[in-house]
Design a protein around this motif. Structure first.
Motif, mmCIF file in Angstrom:
data_model
loop_
_atom_site.group_PDB
_atom_site.id
_atom_site.type_symbol
_atom_site.label_atom_id
_atom_site.label_comp_id
_atom_site.label_asym_id
_atom_site.label_seq_id
_atom_site.Cartn_x
_atom_site.Cartn_y
_atom_site.Cartn_z
ATOM 1 N N ALA A 133 0.747 -1.250 -0.082
ATOM 2 C CA ALA A 133 -0.171 -0.094 -0.100
ATOM 3 C C ALA A 133 0.793 1.329 -0.064
ATOM 4 N N ILE A 134 1.858 1.134 -0.391
ATOM 5 C CA ILE A 134 3.027 2.619 -0.673
ATOM 6 C C ILE A 134 3.374 2.750 -2.231
ATOM 7 N N PRO A 135 2.906 3.892 -2.503
ATOM 8 C CA PRO A 135 3.115 3.869 -4.072
ATOM 9 C C PRO A 135 4.589 4.084 -4.228
ATOM 10 N N MET A 136 5.078 3.169 -5.323
ATOM 11 C CA MET A 136 6.423 3.227 -5.568
ATOM 12 C C MET A 136 6.596 3.384 -7.073
ATOM 13 N N SER A 137 7.866 3.748 -7.353
ATOM 14 C CA SER A 137 8.234 4.199 -8.681
ATOM 15 C C SER A 137 9.508 3.211 -9.053
ATOM 16 N N VAL A 138 9.440 2.821 -10.098
ATOM 17 C CA VAL A 138 10.882 1.977 -10.765
ATOM 18 C C VAL A 138 11.673 2.679 -11.813
ATOM 19 N N TYR A 139 12.954 3.007 -11.549
ATOM 20 C CA TYR A 139 13.555 3.415 -12.744
ATOM 21 C C TYR A 139 14.241 2.307 -13.301
ATOM 22 N N VAL A 140 14.112 2.042 -14.847
ATOM 23 C CA VAL A 140 14.608 0.901 -15.472
ATOM 24 C C VAL A 140 15.377 1.278 -16.483
ATOM 25 N N SER A 141 16.581 0.659 -16.536
ATOM 26 C CA SER A 141 17.709 0.800 -17.477
ATOM 27 C C SER A 141 18.468 -0.492 -17.851
ATOM 28 N N SER A 142 19.399 -0.427 -19.018
ATOM 29 C CA SER A 142 20.116 -1.732 -19.202
ATOM 30 C C SER A 142 21.664 -1.286 -19.489
ATOM 31 N N THR A 143 22.641 -2.266 -19.156
ATOM 32 C CA THR A 143 23.809 -1.898 -19.605
ATOM 33 C C THR A 143 24.281 -2.680 -20.942
ATOM 34 N N ALA A 160 13.706 -1.700 -20.504
ATOM 35 C CA ALA A 160 15.201 -1.667 -20.275
ATOM 36 C C ALA A 160 15.989 -1.062 -21.428
ATOM 37 N N VAL A 161 16.063 -0.116 -21.605
ATOM 38 C CA VAL A 161 17.143 0.330 -22.874
ATOM 39 C C VAL A 161 18.356 0.862 -22.487
ATOM 40 N N PRO A 162 19.306 0.603 -22.960
ATOM 41 C CA PRO A 162 20.652 0.862 -22.549
ATOM 42 C C PRO A 162 20.849 2.563 -22.855
ATOM 43 N N GLY A 163 21.308 3.163 -21.835
ATOM 44 C CA GLY A 163 21.448 4.655 -22.086
ATOM 45 C C GLY A 163 20.228 5.552 -22.104
ATOM 46 N N ARG A 164 19.151 4.971 -21.413
ATOM 47 C CA ARG A 164 17.775 5.537 -21.248
ATOM 48 C C ARG A 164 17.306 5.051 -19.792
ATOM 49 N N LEU A 165 16.827 5.841 -19.123
ATOM 50 C CA LEU A 165 16.107 5.768 -17.935
ATOM 51 C C LEU A 165 14.611 5.704 -18.164
ATOM 52 N N ASN A 166 13.836 4.599 -18.140
ATOM 53 C CA ASN A 166 12.449 4.432 -18.228
ATOM 54 C C ASN A 166 11.927 4.522 -16.794
ATOM 55 N N GLN A 167 10.612 4.816 -16.478
ATOM 56 C CA GLN A 167 10.186 5.037 -15.207
ATOM 57 C C GLN A 167 8.572 4.587 -15.196
ATOM 58 N N ILE A 168 8.349 3.551 -14.225
ATOM 59 C CA ILE A 168 6.795 3.058 -14.084
ATOM 60 C C ILE A 168 6.538 3.174 -12.661
ATOM 61 N N PHE A 169 5.003 3.299 -12.202
ATOM 62 C CA PHE A 169 4.568 3.357 -10.951
ATOM 63 C C PHE A 169 4.003 2.250 -10.484
ATOM 64 N N PHE A 170 3.909 1.724 -9.433
ATOM 65 C CA PHE A 170 2.960 0.643 -8.977
ATOM 66 C C PHE A 170 2.604 0.800 -7.501
ATOM 67 N N SER A 171 1.549 0.177 -7.021
ATOM 68 C CA SER A 171 1.255 -0.055 -5.500
ATOM 69 C C SER A 171 0.743 -1.361 -5.273
ATOM 70 N N LEU A 172 1.123 -2.012 -4.235
ATOM 71 C CA LEU A 172 0.726 -3.492 -3.904
ATOM 72 C C LEU A 172 -0.472 -3.526 -3.009
ATOM 73 N N ASN A 173 -1.283 -4.208 -3.412
ATOM 74 C CA ASN A 173 -2.749 -4.523 -2.603
ATOM 75 C C ASN A 173 -2.601 -5.461 -1.544
ATOM 76 N N ARG A 174 -1.893 -6.376 -1.646
ATOM 77 C CA ARG A 174 -1.855 -7.547 -0.695
ATOM 78 C C ARG A 174 -0.203 -8.000 -0.447
ATOM 79 N N PRO A 175 0.095 -8.834 0.727
ATOM 80 C CA PRO A 175 1.280 -9.182 1.046
ATOM 81 C C PRO A 175 1.517 -10.685 0.148
ATOM 82 N N GLY A 176 2.742 -10.968 -0.171
ATOM 83 C CA GLY A 176 2.966 -12.104 -1.050
ATOM 84 C C GLY A 176 4.291 -12.150 -1.564
ATOM 85 N N ILE A 177 4.388 -12.933 -2.396
ATOM 86 C CA ILE A 177 5.775 -13.186 -3.362
ATOM 87 C C ILE A 177 5.334 -13.357 -4.812
ATOM 88 N N PHE A 178 5.633 -12.106 -5.802
ATOM 89 C CA PHE A 178 5.271 -12.291 -7.060
ATOM 90 C C PHE A 178 6.290 -12.376 -7.921
#
Length: 201
Positions: A133-143, A160-178
């Motif tokens: 339940a905490i809004p999070m962002s992920v910055y994704v790139s590649s080497t 994940a693109v080399p030399g580029r930083l992409n961003q996406i947001f998510f929030s988790l509704n329940r506990p577990g391993i995904f």
């Protein structure tokens, strides 16, 4: 059909949009088959359709309305997935051939390699730990080459693109391993770089 149970508000919206679209497609398919049957009826009921301006107007206007009904929620969902909503935490995911590395600020940097136990081809030795339940962002790139950071239950898929930083947001509704996997064919060991996220209360 047969999606995994949603674990984020975005994925819930995606599933709802999918169900509505699927229902519309089903109605259209039934209508098309019905009219197709009418063509082969021996009574020739379609003789009244020739040069009928009202019917031609209706069957031109109806697809426009249906497409509008699909386009508006689709665009809303597209912009919803791109907007940040009170992000409290963020981390960086970097794709390598063939593993992921993660950075939480400057203090926590770790690599995540595939492990065979307990989930074959899905689990890693260092899982991402995220709070529920905490809004999070992920910055994704590649080497090196193109990769794709994907967790289906969250509705998250970002290149994940080399030399580029992409961003996406998510929030988790329940506990577990995904679990997720690289969704871009990135080389011979493409299927051996899974993603594992552990949601905690």
């Amino acid at each position: 059909m047969w999606f995994q149970n949603a674990n984020s508000p975005i994925m819930e919206y995606l599933l709802f949009f999918h169900d509505v679209t699927f229902l519309l497609i089903l109605i259209i398919a039934i209508a098309v088959f019905f009219f197709f049957e009418l063509i082969f009826m021996p009574t020739d009921p379609h003789r009244f359709l020739i040069d009928n301006q009202s019917i031609e107007f209706i069957w031109t206007l109806t697809p426009c309305i249906v497409l509008l009904m699909l386009a508006i929620p689709s665009l809303q969902l597209l912009y919803l997935t791109d907007e940040a909503h009170g992000v409290l935490k963020s981390f960086k995911a970097i794709g390598h051939q063939w593993y992921w590395s993660y950075e939480w600020g400057q203090e926590l940097i770790f690599d995540a390699y595939m492990t065979s136990i307990p989930y074959r081809l899905l689990d890693v030795d260092n899982r991402i730990k995220a709070e529920m339940a905490i809004p999070m962002s992920v910055y994704v790139s590649s080497t090196d080459v193109l990769h794709c950071w994907t967790i289906p239950v969250l509705g998250v898929k970002v290149d994940a693109v080399p030399g580029r930083l992409n961003q996406i947001f998510f929030s988790l509704n329940r506990p577990g391993i995904f679990f997720g996997q690289c969704s871009e064919i990135c080389g011979s060991n493409h299927s051996f770089m899974p993603i594992s996220l552990e949601s905690m209360v």
